[in-house]
Design a protein around this motif. Structure first.
Motif, PDB file in Angstrom:
ATOM      1  N   LYS A 275       0.835  -1.208   0.000  1.00  0.00           N
ATOM      2  CA  LYS A 275       0.000   0.000   0.000  1.00  0.00           C
ATOM      3  C   LYS A 275       0.865   1.252   0.000  1.00  0.00           C
ATOM      4  O   LYS A 275       1.953   1.262   0.554  1.00  0.00           O
ATOM      5  CB  LYS A 275      -0.931   0.005   1.204  1.00  0.00           C
ATOM      6  N   GLU A 276       0.292   2.326  -0.555  1.00  0.00           N
ATOM      7  CA  GLU A 276       1.036   3.566  -0.795  1.00  0.00           C
ATOM      8  C   GLU A 276       1.403   4.306   0.498  1.00  0.00           C
ATOM      9  O   GLU A 276       0.564   4.561   1.345  1.00  0.00           O
ATOM     10  CB  GLU A 276       0.156   4.470  -1.673  1.00  0.00           C
ATOM     11  N   LEU A 277       2.689   4.683   0.579  1.00  0.00           N
ATOM     12  CA  LEU A 277       3.133   5.598   1.642  1.00  0.00           C
ATOM     13  C   LEU A 277       3.298   6.995   1.069  1.00  0.00           C
ATOM     14  O   LEU A 277       3.064   7.990   1.736  1.00  0.00           O
ATOM     15  CB  LEU A 277       4.499   5.173   2.182  1.00  0.00           C
ATOM     16  N   GLU A 278       3.774   7.033  -0.182  1.00  0.00           N
ATOM     17  CA  GLU A 278       4.078   8.318  -0.816  1.00  0.00           C
ATOM     18  C   GLU A 278       3.960   8.159  -2.328  1.00  0.00           C
ATOM     19  O   GLU A 278       4.264   7.102  -2.870  1.00  0.00           O
ATOM     20  CB  GLU A 278       5.524   8.719  -0.439  1.00  0.00           C
ATOM     21  N   GLY A 279       3.513   9.224  -2.987  1.00  0.00           N
ATOM     22  CA  GLY A 279       3.470   9.217  -4.452  1.00  0.00           C
ATOM     23  C   GLY A 279       4.413  10.281  -4.978  1.00  0.00           C
ATOM     24  O   GLY A 279       4.495  11.383  -4.424  1.00  0.00           O
ATOM     25  N   ILE A 280       5.148   9.941  -6.034  1.00  0.00           N
ATOM     26  CA  ILE A 280       6.010  10.947  -6.684  1.00  0.00           C
ATOM     27  C   ILE A 280       5.449  11.128  -8.093  1.00  0.00           C
ATOM     28  O   ILE A 280       5.438  10.184  -8.887  1.00  0.00           O
ATOM     29  CB  ILE A 280       7.489  10.508  -6.744  1.00  0.00           C
ATOM     30  N   GLY A 313       4.042  12.711   0.551  1.00  0.00           N
ATOM     31  CA  GLY A 313       3.940  11.606   1.507  1.00  0.00           C
ATOM     32  C   GLY A 313       2.945  11.893   2.610  1.00  0.00           C
ATOM     33  O   GLY A 313       2.526  13.034   2.807  1.00  0.00           O
ATOM     34  N   GLY A 314       2.570  10.860   3.347  1.00  0.00           N
ATOM     35  CA  GLY A 314       1.612  11.010   4.439  1.00  0.00           C
ATOM     36  C   GLY A 314       2.293  10.765   5.773  1.00  0.00           C
ATOM     37  O   GLY A 314       2.988   9.759   5.934  1.00  0.00           O
ATOM     38  N   VAL A 315       2.093  11.680   6.713  1.00  0.00           N
ATOM     39  CA  VAL A 315       2.704  11.518   8.042  1.00  0.00           C
ATOM     40  C   VAL A 315       2.070  10.308   8.742  1.00  0.00           C
ATOM     41  O   VAL A 315       2.764   9.458   9.312  1.00  0.00           O
ATOM     42  CB  VAL A 315       2.486  12.780   8.907  1.00  0.00           C
TER      43      VAL A 315
HETATM   44  N1  GAP Z   1      -0.681  16.170  -3.783  1.00  0.00           N
HETATM   45  C1  GAP Z   1      -0.727  14.838  -4.232  1.00  0.00           C
HETATM   46  C2  GAP Z   1      -1.552  13.987  -3.402  1.00  0.00           C
HETATM   47  O1  GAP Z   1      -2.278  14.452  -2.553  1.00  0.00           O
HETATM   48  P1  GAP Z   1      -2.102  11.478  -2.901  1.00  0.00           P
HETATM   49  O2  GAP Z   1      -1.423  10.225  -3.414  1.00  0.00           O
HETATM   50  O3  GAP Z   1      -3.574  11.549  -3.043  1.00  0.00           O
HETATM   51  O4  GAP Z   1      -1.383  12.659  -3.682  1.00  0.00           O
HETATM   52  C3  GAP Z   1      -0.374  11.799  -0.999  1.00  0.00           C
HETATM   53  O5  GAP Z   1      -1.707  11.698  -1.396  1.00  0.00           O
HETATM   54  C4  GAP Z   1      -0.131  11.030   0.286  1.00  0.00           C
HETATM   55  O6  GAP Z   1      -1.038  11.470   1.303  1.00  0.00           O
HETATM   56  C5  GAP Z   1      -0.388   9.524   0.166  1.00  0.00           C
HETATM   57  O7  GAP Z   1       0.738   8.856  -0.334  1.00  0.00           O
HETATM   58  C6  GAP Z   1      -0.697   9.146   1.598  1.00  0.00           C
HETATM   59  O8  GAP Z   1       0.487   8.913   2.322  1.00  0.00           O
HETATM   60  C7  GAP Z   1      -1.378  10.392   2.137  1.00  0.00           C
HETATM   61  N2  GAP Z   1      -2.841  10.194   2.137  1.00  0.00           N
HETATM   62  C8  GAP Z   1      -3.688  10.390   1.113  1.00  0.00           C
HETATM   63  N3  GAP Z   1      -4.949  10.132   1.485  1.00  0.00           N
HETATM   64  C9  GAP Z   1      -4.894   9.767   2.780  1.00  0.00           C
HETATM   65  C10 GAP Z   1      -5.876   9.386   3.743  1.00  0.00           C
HETATM   66  N4  GAP Z   1      -7.170   9.357   3.461  1.00  0.00           N
HETATM   67  N5  GAP Z   1      -5.468   9.069   4.993  1.00  0.00           N
HETATM   68  C11 GAP Z   1      -4.155   9.116   5.320  1.00  0.00           C
HETATM   69  N6  GAP Z   1      -3.190   9.466   4.457  1.00  0.00           N
HETATM   70  C12 GAP Z   1      -3.543   9.791   3.203  1.00  0.00           C
END
Ligand code: GAP
Length: 443
Positions: A275-280, A313-315
């Motif tokens: 599962k996604e931690l961060e998107g580039i 990335g997501g904290v």
């Molecule tokens: N600005 C680009 C963007 O927002 P995203 O892939 O939708 O891209 C980036 O979100 C990061 O934010 C994700 O990789 C994730 O770590 C975090 N994230 C997104 N939605 C989340 C959610 N509902 N709960 C917790 N973290 C989330």
């Protein structure tokens, strides 16, 4: 189930509580307790240090959560920011399309079945994720837009040269419909985002650079390499603004039903659960062109509308991955020991000072004095609320790297016992040398 163990540990020890718990909680919204807030801060501080303070090409920003409604029209979020969801006709649960089992080839296509009960699923439907307030404003779903609308302000004040980045850590909100998996998909969460502005011809080079940089950053945090991977998005998956995107994923597979705990030094078994931690993403010039069009402001810089490479990335997800990655159960002298093998830089508490006998005032006095001496230099806690065995177990469970124990012998030899979390190795250290010793160990 490991998910339940992590949730229970977080609640029991004060990492994470469900929000407004005394009123029954609020679905997919979480509060970080005394230990959670420390761990979260440590993650954010390390990110800020590595990406803003220790680089000459990135500056920081803290923009407001509420933004002009035009922003979301221009950014395309009002129109395009939605999830494809399917409902089960039998158990009535709702699923994101990517969480429904992989589909067989089109030649012998079968509609997907409910992953929970095997029932029939409805056709996928779009659900917009924007969080609207009663004043007609939206809570931001990404911090990125605050950076784009401040692009001109920052260029004008700092005269930066391309390529350069603007970094921001802050809250984001999404009206997530499918919930579960603890904090993984929350309605309120924190992002750590960089918008890196580059010459269009150099976008590919910087995209590859950032995928690599960010992957290595998670390893630096102490997450096991075998539990991390990079996955490039297919064309169908790309967000409306992106030309290319890669996710850094964590293997949450042993977080799922029926999974077994790994033993020390062994990663989780393979399987579903990445599962996604961060998107580039390569966002191209999409956002700046859109804001230029909607606002009428000129967003050219150095003769071009720059392309943007965005590591986002997501904290909360990083924190969750760190907990899952660091969680171990082991048997010590016939008893179960739970230990969080967190990176020392991230551990919420660095040192616990424990008196062996809490009813001996001389011992308690020395232990409190040691706590006070260490406190200005390391995050240190004193605890005498249980027997020494229980106190050690408590500290192991929250990932405290060192325990210092004051015992009867300390009264004579002016030495204390320093116990290391992972190896449980104990060493006698002179009280007068303790600060130096801890400084060396926690360097
Ligand atoms: N600005 C680009 C963007 O927002 P995203 O892939 O939708 O891209 C980036 O979100 C990061 O934010 C994700 O990789 C994730 O770590 C975090 N994230 C997104 N939605 C989340 C959610 N509902 N709960 C917790 N973290 C989330």
């Amino acid at each position: 189930m490991i998910m339940e163990k992590i949730v229970s540990l977080c609640k029991r020890r004060g990492f994470i509580f469900s929000s407004s718990q005394i009123y029954g909680g609020l679905s997919s919204i979480w509060d970080y307790g005394p230990l959670g807030v420390e761990l979260k801060r440590n993650i954010k501080n390390l990110w800020w240090k590595d990406l803003v303070h220790q680089r000459s090409d990135i500056e920081g920003l803290d923009a407001a959560v509420l933004m002009h409604p035009k922003v979301w029209e221009a950014s395309g979020h009002l129109k395009n920011f939605s999830d494809l969801l399917m409902d089960c006709r039998e158990c009535k649960k709702r699923f994101r399309i990517e969480d429904v089992a992989a589909q067989p080839p089109i030649t012998n296509y079968q509609p997907p079945k409910c992953p929970e009960c095997g029932g029939e699923l409805t056709k996928p439907r779009q659900f917009n994720l924007m969080f609207k307030t009663s004043r007609g404003l939206f809570l931001r779903p990404e911090t990125a837009q605050g950076i784009f609308v401040n692009f001109r302000n920052i260029c004008q004040t700092l005269h930066l040269k391309l390529p350069f980045g603007i970094a921001q850590i802050g809250k984001a909100f999404r009206n997530e419909i499918t919930t579960g998996n603890f904090t993984f998909r929350s309605r309120e969460f924190e992002q750590m985002e960089i918008e890196y502005f580059v010459q269009p011809a150099e976008a590919q080079k910087w995209y590859e650079y950032w995928v690599n940089e960010r992957f290595n950053w998670y390893i630096k945090l102490g997450i096991k390499k075998e539990n991390l991977r990079v996955r490039e998005h297919s064309k169908e998956e790309l967000a409306h603004y992106a030309r290319q995107c890669s996710d850094i994923e964590y293997n949450f597979s042993f977080f799922t039903k029926g999974a077994r705990l790994p033993s020390v030094g062994q990663g989780p078994t393979s399987g579903r659960g990445w599962k996604e931690l961060e998107g580039i993403a390569n966002r191209q010039d999409f956002d700046l062109i859109q804001h230029q069009r909607f606002s009428g402001e000129d967003l050219n810089y150095e003769g071009v509308v720059p392309y943007i490479i965005e590591p986002s990335g997501g904290v909360d997800r990083t924190l969750l991955a760190l907990l899952v990655d660091a969680y171990y159960e082991e048997e010590v002298k016939g008893r179960k020991r739970v230990v969080l093998r967190l990176n020392k830089d991230l551990a919420p508490i660095k040192i616990a000072v424990l008196p062996l006998l809490r009813n001996r005032p001389e011992i308690v006095k020395i232990a409190k004095r040691i706590r006070d001496e260490l406190l200005p230099h390391f995050i240190t806690k004193y605890d005498d609320t249980a027997s020494i065995g229980k106190l050690y177990r408590r500290q192991d469970e929250i990932g405290t790297p060192y325990c210092i124990t004051v015992d009867v012998q300390s009264l004579d030899d002016k030495k204390v016992t320093a116990r290391e979390r992972d190896t449980m190795r104990q060493e006698r250290i002179a009280m007068s040398k303790l600060r130096e010793y801890m400084g060396e160990k926690l360097k």
